[in-house]
Design a protein around this motif. Sequence first.
Motif, short mmCIF file in Angstrom:
data_model
loop_
_atom_site.label_atom_id
_atom_site.label_comp_id
_atom_site.label_asym_id
_atom_site.label_seq_id
_atom_site.Cartn_x
_atom_site.Cartn_y
_atom_site.Cartn_z
N PRO A 81 -22.24 2.74 -30.31
CA PRO A 81 -22.74 2.29 -29.02
C PRO A 81 -21.83 2.71 -27.86
O PRO A 81 -20.60 2.69 -27.99
CB PRO A 81 -22.76 0.77 -29.16
CG PRO A 81 -22.86 0.52 -30.62
CD PRO A 81 -22.09 1.63 -31.27
N VAL A 82 -22.45 3.12 -26.76
CA VAL A 82 -21.74 3.52 -25.55
C VAL A 82 -22.31 2.73 -24.38
O VAL A 82 -23.52 2.61 -24.24
CB VAL A 82 -21.90 5.04 -25.30
CG1 VAL A 82 -21.27 5.44 -23.98
CG2 VAL A 82 -21.33 5.85 -26.45
N LEU A 83 -21.42 2.20 -23.55
CA LEU A 83 -21.83 1.48 -22.35
C LEU A 83 -21.60 2.36 -21.14
O LEU A 83 -20.59 3.05 -21.06
CB LEU A 83 -21.00 0.20 -22.20
CG LEU A 83 -20.97 -0.75 -23.38
CD1 LEU A 83 -19.94 -1.85 -23.15
CD2 LEU A 83 -22.34 -1.34 -23.60
N VAL B 38 -16.71 2.61 -24.67
CA VAL B 38 -17.13 2.44 -26.06
C VAL B 38 -16.47 1.17 -26.62
O VAL B 38 -15.24 1.10 -26.68
CB VAL B 38 -16.72 3.66 -26.91
CG1 VAL B 38 -17.12 3.46 -28.37
CG2 VAL B 38 -17.35 4.93 -26.35
N PRO B 39 -17.27 0.19 -27.04
CA PRO B 39 -16.70 -0.99 -27.69
C PRO B 39 -16.03 -0.59 -29.00
O PRO B 39 -16.63 0.11 -29.83
CB PRO B 39 -17.90 -1.90 -27.94
CG PRO B 39 -18.93 -1.44 -26.94
CD PRO B 39 -18.71 0.04 -26.82
N THR B 40 -14.81 -1.01 -29.19
CA THR B 40 -14.04 -0.61 -30.37
C THR B 40 -14.68 -1.12 -31.66
O THR B 40 -14.60 -0.45 -32.69
CB THR B 40 -12.59 -1.10 -30.24
OG1 THR B 40 -12.04 -0.53 -29.04
CG2 THR B 40 -11.73 -0.67 -31.41
N VAL C 98 -6.15 3.65 -34.50
CA VAL C 98 -7.51 3.19 -34.21
C VAL C 98 -7.58 1.67 -34.26
O VAL C 98 -8.16 1.03 -33.38
CB VAL C 98 -8.54 3.81 -35.19
CG1 VAL C 98 -9.92 3.22 -34.97
CG2 VAL C 98 -8.57 5.33 -35.04
N GLU C 99 -6.95 1.07 -35.25
CA GLU C 99 -6.98 -0.38 -35.38
C GLU C 99 -6.23 -1.08 -34.25
O GLU C 99 -6.48 -2.25 -33.97
CB GLU C 99 -6.42 -0.80 -36.74
CG GLU C 99 -7.36 -0.42 -37.88
CD GLU C 99 -6.78 -0.69 -39.26
OE1 GLU C 99 -5.54 -0.82 -39.39
OE2 GLU C 99 -7.58 -0.75 -40.21
N ALA C 100 -5.33 -0.38 -33.58
CA ALA C 100 -4.56 -0.97 -32.47
C ALA C 100 -5.24 -0.80 -31.11
O ALA C 100 -4.70 -1.25 -30.10
CB ALA C 100 -3.17 -0.32 -32.43
N LEU C 101 -6.42 -0.20 -31.08
CA LEU C 101 -7.11 0.03 -29.81
C LEU C 101 -7.55 -1.29 -29.19
O LEU C 101 -7.85 -2.26 -29.90
CB LEU C 101 -8.34 0.92 -30.03
CG LEU C 101 -8.05 2.37 -30.41
CD1 LEU C 101 -9.36 3.08 -30.78
CD2 LEU C 101 -7.33 3.10 -29.30
N PRO C 102 -7.66 -1.33 -27.85
CA PRO C 102 -8.18 -2.53 -27.18
C PRO C 102 -9.67 -2.71 -27.47
O PRO C 102 -10.29 -1.84 -28.11
CB PRO C 102 -7.93 -2.25 -25.70
CG PRO C 102 -7.83 -0.77 -25.59
CD PRO C 102 -7.30 -0.28 -26.91
N VAL D 146 -12.78 1.09 -25.18
CA VAL D 146 -12.02 2.30 -24.87
C VAL D 146 -12.87 3.28 -24.09
O VAL D 146 -14.11 3.16 -24.05
CB VAL D 146 -11.48 2.98 -26.16
CG1 VAL D 146 -10.52 2.08 -26.89
CG2 VAL D 146 -12.62 3.42 -27.08
N ASP D 147 -12.23 4.26 -23.49
CA ASP D 147 -12.97 5.29 -22.77
C ASP D 147 -13.60 6.26 -23.78
O ASP D 147 -13.23 6.28 -24.97
CB ASP D 147 -12.07 6.03 -21.77
CG ASP D 147 -10.92 6.73 -22.45
OD1 ASP D 147 -11.14 7.83 -22.99
OD2 ASP D 147 -9.81 6.18 -22.46
#
Length: 77
Positions: free
Chosen positions: A51-53, A61-63, A16-20, A23-24
Motif C-alpha cells: 500500500p502507498v499513501l 508507504v506504511p511500514t 527494515v525492522e528498524a524503520l519508522p 517511510v518515503d
Amino acid sequence: MKAEKSITDVMTTADVEALPAVVDLMTAAQALRIGRTTAYALAREGEFPCPVLRVGGEYRVPTAGLLRVLGLDPSIG
C-alpha cells in the motif's frame, strides 16, 4: 558524518525492522530492490507491491505493509 545510503545499497532485515511507521517511497523501493523510475511508475499506476499513501505531492508507504510484502510481519506465522 555518516554517508547517506543510495538506492543500490542493500537493506538488511535489521534495517527494515528498524524503520519508522511510515517511510518515503524511495526507502520502500530500496527495501524491495526497486529502482526510482520503476517505483514512481508503479505508485502512479497503483501497482506498487504494498500500500502507498499520497500525501500532498509525495508518496508515503506504511511500514506494516512493507514488512508483510517482505515476509517479515511478526503477526504472521
